[in-house]
Each structure stands twice: as structure tokens, then as C-alpha cells.
Design a protein around this motif. Structure first.
Motif, PDB file in Angstrom:
ATOM      1  N   PRO A   4       1.047  -1.561  -0.105  1.00 49.10           N
ATOM      2  CA  PRO A   4       0.052  -0.419  -0.222  1.00 49.10           C
ATOM      3  C   PRO A   4       1.289   1.491   0.100  1.00 49.10           C
ATOM      4  CG  PRO A   4       0.019  -1.156   2.835  1.00 49.10           C
ATOM      5  CD  PRO A   4       0.897  -1.923   1.073  1.00 49.10           C
ATOM      6  N   THR A   5       0.395   2.150  -0.294  1.00 47.78           N
ATOM      7  CA  THR A   5       1.283   3.593  -0.400  1.00 47.78           C
ATOM      8  C   THR A   5       1.083   4.372   1.266  1.00 47.78           C
ATOM      9  OG1 THR A   5       0.445   3.843  -2.686  1.00 47.78           O
ATOM     10  CG2 THR A   5       1.216   5.594  -1.674  1.00 47.78           C
ATOM     11  N   PRO A   6       1.880   4.484   1.638  1.00 46.86           N
ATOM     12  CA  PRO A   6       1.998   5.025   2.587  1.00 46.86           C
ATOM     13  C   PRO A   6       1.472   6.320   3.367  1.00 46.86           C
ATOM     14  CG  PRO A   6       4.194   5.098   2.180  1.00 46.86           C
ATOM     15  CD  PRO A   6       3.666   4.823   0.892  1.00 46.86           C
ATOM     16  N   GLY A  29      -0.915  -3.890  13.356  1.00 43.81           N
ATOM     17  CA  GLY A  29      -1.549  -3.892  12.163  1.00 43.81           C
ATOM     18  C   GLY A  29      -1.102  -2.645  11.487  1.00 43.81           C
ATOM     19  N   SER A  30      -0.945  -1.580  11.888  1.00 44.28           N
ATOM     20  CA  SER A  30      -0.472  -0.326  11.474  1.00 44.28           C
ATOM     21  C   SER A  30       0.053  -0.634  10.706  1.00 44.28           C
ATOM     22  CB  SER A  30       0.230   0.506  13.068  1.00 44.28           C
ATOM     23  OG  SER A  30       0.739   0.256  13.909  1.00 44.28           O
ATOM     24  N   THR A  34       5.492  -3.281   6.863  1.00 46.17           N
ATOM     25  CA  THR A  34       5.290  -2.681   5.255  1.00 46.17           C
ATOM     26  C   THR A  34       6.439  -0.730   5.720  1.00 46.17           C
ATOM     27  OG1 THR A  34       2.323  -2.501   4.861  1.00 46.17           O
ATOM     28  CG2 THR A  34       3.681  -0.898   3.626  1.00 46.17           C
ATOM     29  N   GLU A 222       9.877  -6.774  13.636  1.00 42.79           N
ATOM     30  CA  GLU A 222       9.365  -6.980  15.322  1.00 42.79           C
ATOM     31  C   GLU A 222      10.636  -7.087  15.480  1.00 42.79           C
ATOM     32  OE1 GLU A 222       5.821  -8.635  15.036  1.00 42.79           O
ATOM     33  OE2 GLU A 222       6.010  -8.527  13.110  1.00 42.79           O
ATOM     34  N   GLN A 252       2.615  -7.185  22.087  1.00 42.76           N
ATOM     35  CA  GLN A 252       3.297  -7.913  21.190  1.00 42.76           C
ATOM     36  C   GLN A 252       4.477  -9.163  21.646  1.00 42.76           C
ATOM     37  OE1 GLN A 252       3.523  -8.730  17.244  1.00 42.76           O
ATOM     38  NE2 GLN A 252       1.493  -6.779  16.866  1.00 42.76           N
ATOM     39  N   GLY A 393       4.127 -11.213  12.648  1.00 46.00           N
ATOM     40  CA  GLY A 393       4.198 -10.254  11.104  1.00 46.00           C
ATOM     41  C   GLY A 393       3.228 -10.556  10.508  1.00 46.00           C
ATOM     42  N   GLU A 395      -0.742 -12.573   8.325  1.00 44.74           N
ATOM     43  CA  GLU A 395      -1.363 -11.831   8.514  1.00 44.74           C
ATOM     44  C   GLU A 395      -3.006 -13.036   7.691  1.00 44.74           C
ATOM     45  OE1 GLU A 395      -1.859  -7.864   7.288  1.00 44.74           O
ATOM     46  OE2 GLU A 395      -1.376  -7.647   5.906  1.00 44.74           O
ATOM     47  N   ARG A 438      -3.984 -11.135  14.410  1.00 43.68           N
ATOM     48  CA  ARG A 438      -3.647 -11.730  13.079  1.00 43.68           C
ATOM     49  C   ARG A 438      -4.508 -11.966  11.965  1.00 43.68           C
ATOM     50  NH1 ARG A 438       0.704  -9.953  12.379  1.00 43.68           N
ATOM     51  NH2 ARG A 438      -0.007  -9.402  15.012  1.00 43.68           N
TER      52      ARG A 438
END
Ligand SMILES: Nc1ncnc2c1ncn2[C@@H]1O[C@H](COP(=O)(O)OP(=O)(O)OP(=O)(O)O)[C@@H](O)[C@H]1O
Length: 470
Positions: A4-6, A29-30, A34, A222, A252, A393, A395, A438
């Protein structure tokens, strides 16, 4: 696959200066992974001269395989490896490795048991030496992760976290004697290192190494799973005129207690916080948040409260079964129904249970086992089976967490090692958090007998049909 585009803070982090240390703490998931990939790619393409390299390092190997699969195009000219591969490679380049020089985990445990017997015979009246050997294994691992190599240092150190309560300071010396006896036994058995201690040797070697660094920039994903010594070694492994960026999620964090950035070798890092959860539906994110607010979750001032970005979906399904056989059969049906259209993961606490699940499922469908030696990542719909640890890490559309009984969670092994059920729960609840987060859109949690105390009981969080108890 394309990344995705940041947006917003993500874009700012992507283009941070090419010098210095940075820390990004984010909720599950933030976009940490990525951004780790995009940042590594950005640095490799715009801030590396001929012969300069970027290291993208993670803790677990399954994540390395996944990263390569989701971003092969972006990761050209970047070394994507797990920490142990980096450490072994570096020590090898300094002629400090060799064949079979790292003691396997089981060997370490049996040598510590022997060391304990030897020290007991010297100090027969020291009652602390009567404690289970698991407690000693745990403490030795902690010493190694913190880089404590002498008794004075150990006696002086303030132990953070609740574990400090159960080893009296006056008894630390006995733990240290067992540590020393273990090192001697290990060396006599031909092993120079063990997995936890390797990082100490990497640090010592790098401190003396004046040659040109292989990596200009270091990107850590991580990061919460890395010990302070591992982080220190990575900080030393990067070039002085390059950068280091750490992506991690305090919620986590599975092992170890909070550490200072300085003790991890990071110099005045600027800290960024990612709060948007792009992965989980609101319902799944709400359960994760409730887990992070349970009393077993250690107080953590850095905890980032997520903001939900995704649309709503079904509530997590909480199911009670009469037997573990029925439990697995139910999910096998579920897998058969959906594995052509969705990515599904069945996640459990330990390898042995992974094997049980795989044995049964293998007759029905192809399975991707999440483990260290994965050569290939199956991104298409289908079913994956692994431990909570191995899923870090990653999903999936649907996540199934069976066997969430109080008799299985927390595991007996951790209760023994940490000295109490409560202490084990403080640690294992983070694993449940990893498992829950996840899931992108569907989550099933099930149990037999009593449900684990680590799951919140608020019925509003779940879809739960009493009539439907299986
Ligand atoms: N700006 C964005 N727009 C849309 N989707 C995004 C964005 N950033 C991340 N995502 C998506 O959100 C999901 C989670 O991202 P990622 O795996 O990078 O998170 P993470 O912080 O590493 O999570 P965890 O630590 O829980 O593994 C991925 O599917 C990713 O593609």
C-alpha cells in the motif's frame, strides 16, 4: 503483490533522514512491516552508493519468507534475514564460527541441569539450589539477553518486571555459579556458543572490529522480540554514517522486560507512534484491545491505543466443545468450506499440537506449515498451521485459535520456568494477543472445559450462541 501507499506518519517515517537512530512503536496492523520494507527499499535506492548495502532483519524465519514473497520487487539489493543468520554470518566473516559450535536448545537445558547438580554438591545447604532447573534455564537466558557477564554486574542490576520478586538478591550468586558451571560444561562439550549468548560475542567482536561495515543502513522489524544484546549488536553492525530504524510493538513483546534504548545501543532515538490499525476489523481490534487491558498485561506506558481504519465485520466467534476431537473436526469442516476462497490460519501454542492438527488435516487438504525452514510462501487462499510464535508479523483472512482452555494456556512449561501461573500468564497473554491480531476479518476462538483466564469474559466482545455449544 503490491504494497500500500504510505499515508500520514507512515510517509514521514519513510523519508526520515539517512543518518541516525529511529524508533517506530506501533499497534498491531499499523503498517510497521510494510514501512520496514518500503524504508529499506528507499534507503537502498537513494542512500546507498555502489557496494553499500541495507540489512532488513527480523526475529523469525517464517517472516523472512513472507517478506520476500510480498515484496520481492522492492527488496532488490537488500539482505533480508533473521537475526541468527546475521549473527552466524558475521562471526563467520571473522573466523569465529565453525561447524556445530552453537549448542542446541535441548543440549543447553541438559547442561544446565548438570551444572545445577555440580553447584549443589558444592553448596549443599543453599536451599535456592533446590528450585526447579527450569528456573535456572530462565535466569541464565535472561542474563545472556541482557549481556550480564560477571557477578558484580548481576548483583547490582535492577531487574525490571515482576520476575524480580522471586529471586532474592542475596541468592543471585548461586544462579551465577550455575551459569559459570554451565559455560564450562558447554565449552568442554565443544560448543562455543548457545543461541542466547551468541549476541554477546557478536557485540564483543564488533567492538574490536575496525574494518569497514558491511551494512550502511539497518532496518529492524518485529524489534520487540530482540534482546538488548541483539539490538546492541545490530547498532554496532551499521555504518557510522548510516541509519538504524527499529519497528516494534510493545503489546506484542513476548519475552523479556522493558529495556532502555540506551542499553540496547540506540543513541537518542526519535520515537514515532503508529496508531492506525489497517488490518483488523473493528470487532477483532476491540477484542485485542480488551486483551491488552487485562490485568495480566503488564503495565506499559508506551502502549499505543489503536484507531480503527477498517470497516466492521462479524464479532469473533467463541465456541465451547465437549472434546478436543469435536473441536478439530468442526474446524476441519470450516476449512473445507472456505479454503478455496480465503487464507486461513489455525494457530496453537506449541509444535506438538501443530503436528496433531497437521496429521488430521493433511488427509483432507494441502497445508502450509509456518516454520523456520519455509522456502516458499503460499499467498493464495488455503490453510496454514503454526504456533502463535511462528505467526508473528503475518496476516490471514480467517484465524482459528483452538484449545484456548485454562489447562493448556498458559503452558505448564512456562509456569515451571517462571515460578508461578500468574507470571506465566503475564507472558503468555502476549501470545494470545499476537494470535488474535493476525486475523483480518474472521476470528474463531474455542475451548473445552474451562476457558483460559487470559481471555476477557465480556460477552459483548464475542458472537456466542449458548445453544450452539458443540
Ligand atoms: N497506508 C496503508 N493503506 C492501506 N493499507 C495499509 C496501509 N499500511 C498498512 N496497510 C495494510 O495493513 C496491514 C497490516 O500492515 P503490516 O503488516 O505492515 O502491520 P504491522 O504493524 O507490521 O503489524 P503486526 O506488527 O501486527 O504484524 C497489511 O495488510 C498492510 O498492507
Amino acid at each position: 503483490m503490491s504494497l500500500p501507499t504510505p499515508e500520514g506518519l507512515q510517509a514521514e517515517v519513510l523519508y526520515l533522514p539517512e543518518k541516525g537512530h529511529y524508533v517506530v512503536l506501533g499497534t498491531a496492523g499499523s503498517g510497521k512491516t510494510t514501512l520496514a520494507i518500503l524504508r529499506a527499499a528507499y534507503l537502498a535506492s537513494t542512500h546507498c552508493k555502489q557496494g553499500e548495502k541495507v540489512l532488513l532483519v527480523t526475529f523469525n524465519k517464517a517472516l523472512v519468507t513472507y517478506l520476500r514473497a510480498i515484496s520481492d520487487r522492492e527488496l532488490k539489493n537488500i539482505d533480508v534475514i533473521n537475526y541468527h543468520k546475521f549473527a552466524r554470518g558475521y562471526m563467520n566473516s571473522r573466523n569465529k564460527m565453525g561447524w556445530n559450535v552453537i549448542a542446541p536448545a535441548e543440549t543447553k537445558v541438559s547442561l544446565i541441569k548438570q551444572a545445577l547438580i555440580n553447584v549443589k554438591s558444592k553448596y549443599p545447604t543453599a536451599t535456592t539450589l533446590e528450585r526447579e532447573h527450569e528456573v535456572f534455564v530462565e535466569e541464565i537466558n535472561w542474563l545472556q539477553k541482557m549481556g550480564i557477564t560477571n557477578l558484580e554486574q548481576y548483583e547490582a542490576v535492577e531487574r525490571v518486571g515482576r520476575s524480580s520478586v522471586w529471586i532474592a538478591r542475596a541468592n543471585r550468586k548461586y544462579f551465577f555459579y550455575v551459569y559459570e558451571a554451565y559455560i564450562q560444561l558447554r565449552q568442554e562439550s565443544g560448543y562455543k556458543y548457545d543461541f542466547e549468548e551468541l549476541a554477546i560475542h557478536v557485540v564483543q567482536e564488533l567492538l574490536q572490529d575496525e574494518t569497514q561495515r558491511m551494512y550502511k543502513h539497518i532496518v529492524i522489524d518485529e524489534g520487540q522480540d530482540f534482546s538488548p544484546m541483539m539490538l546492541r549488536s545490530l547498532a554496532l553492525a551499521g555504518s557510522n554514517d548510516g541509519s538504524l530504524i527499529y519497528f516494534g510493538d510493545v503489546a506484542q513483546q513476548i519475552y523479556g522486560s522493558r529495556i532502555s534504548w540506551r542499553s540496547a545501543g540506540l543513541i537518542n532515538p526519535k520515537i514515532w507512534k503508529f496508531e492506525q490499525n489497517y488490518r483488523n476489523t473493528r470487532e477483532i481490534a476491540l477484542l485485542a484491545l480488551a486483551i491488552s487491558k487485562m490485568p495480566y498485561f503488564q503495565d506499559d506506558t508506551d502502549l499505543v491505543e489503536p484507531k480503527f481504519k477498517r470497516a466492521s465485520g462479524p464479532k469473533p466467534d467463541l465456541l465451547k466443545f465437549n472434546s478436543e476431537n469435536d473441536e478439530l473436526d468442526y474446524f476441519i469442516e470450516e476449512v473445507i468450506r472456505h479454503n478455496r476462497t480465503r487464507t486461513i490460519a489455525i494457530l496453537v501454542r506449541d509444535r506438538e499440537t501443530v503436528n496433531t492438527v497437521i496429521q488430521k488435516l493433511r488427509r483432507i487438504t494441502q497445508i502450509q506449515e509456518l516454520k523456520g525452514e519455509m522456502n516458499y510462501w503460499q499467498a493464495a487462499p488455503g490453510v496454514s498451521v503454526g504456533t502463535y510464535h511462528s505467526a508473528k508479523g503475518l496476516e490471514f483472512d480467517t484465524v482459528i485459535l483452538p484449545y484456548c482452555n485454562s489447562s493448556r494456556l498458559p503452558v505448564e512449561e512456562r509456569i515451571l520456568a517462571l515460578g508461578s501461573r500468574e507470571e506465566a500468564m503475564n507472558e503468555e497473554i502476549k501470545l494470545l494477543y499476537v494470535g488474535v491480531t493476525r486475523a483480518k476479518s474472521e476470528l474463531y476462538i474455542s475451548y473445552t472445559g474451562e476457558i483460559t483466564e487470559m481471555l476477557p469474559i465480556d460477552p459483548d466482545l464475542y458472537y456466542q450462541d449458548e445453544e450452539e455449544d458443540k
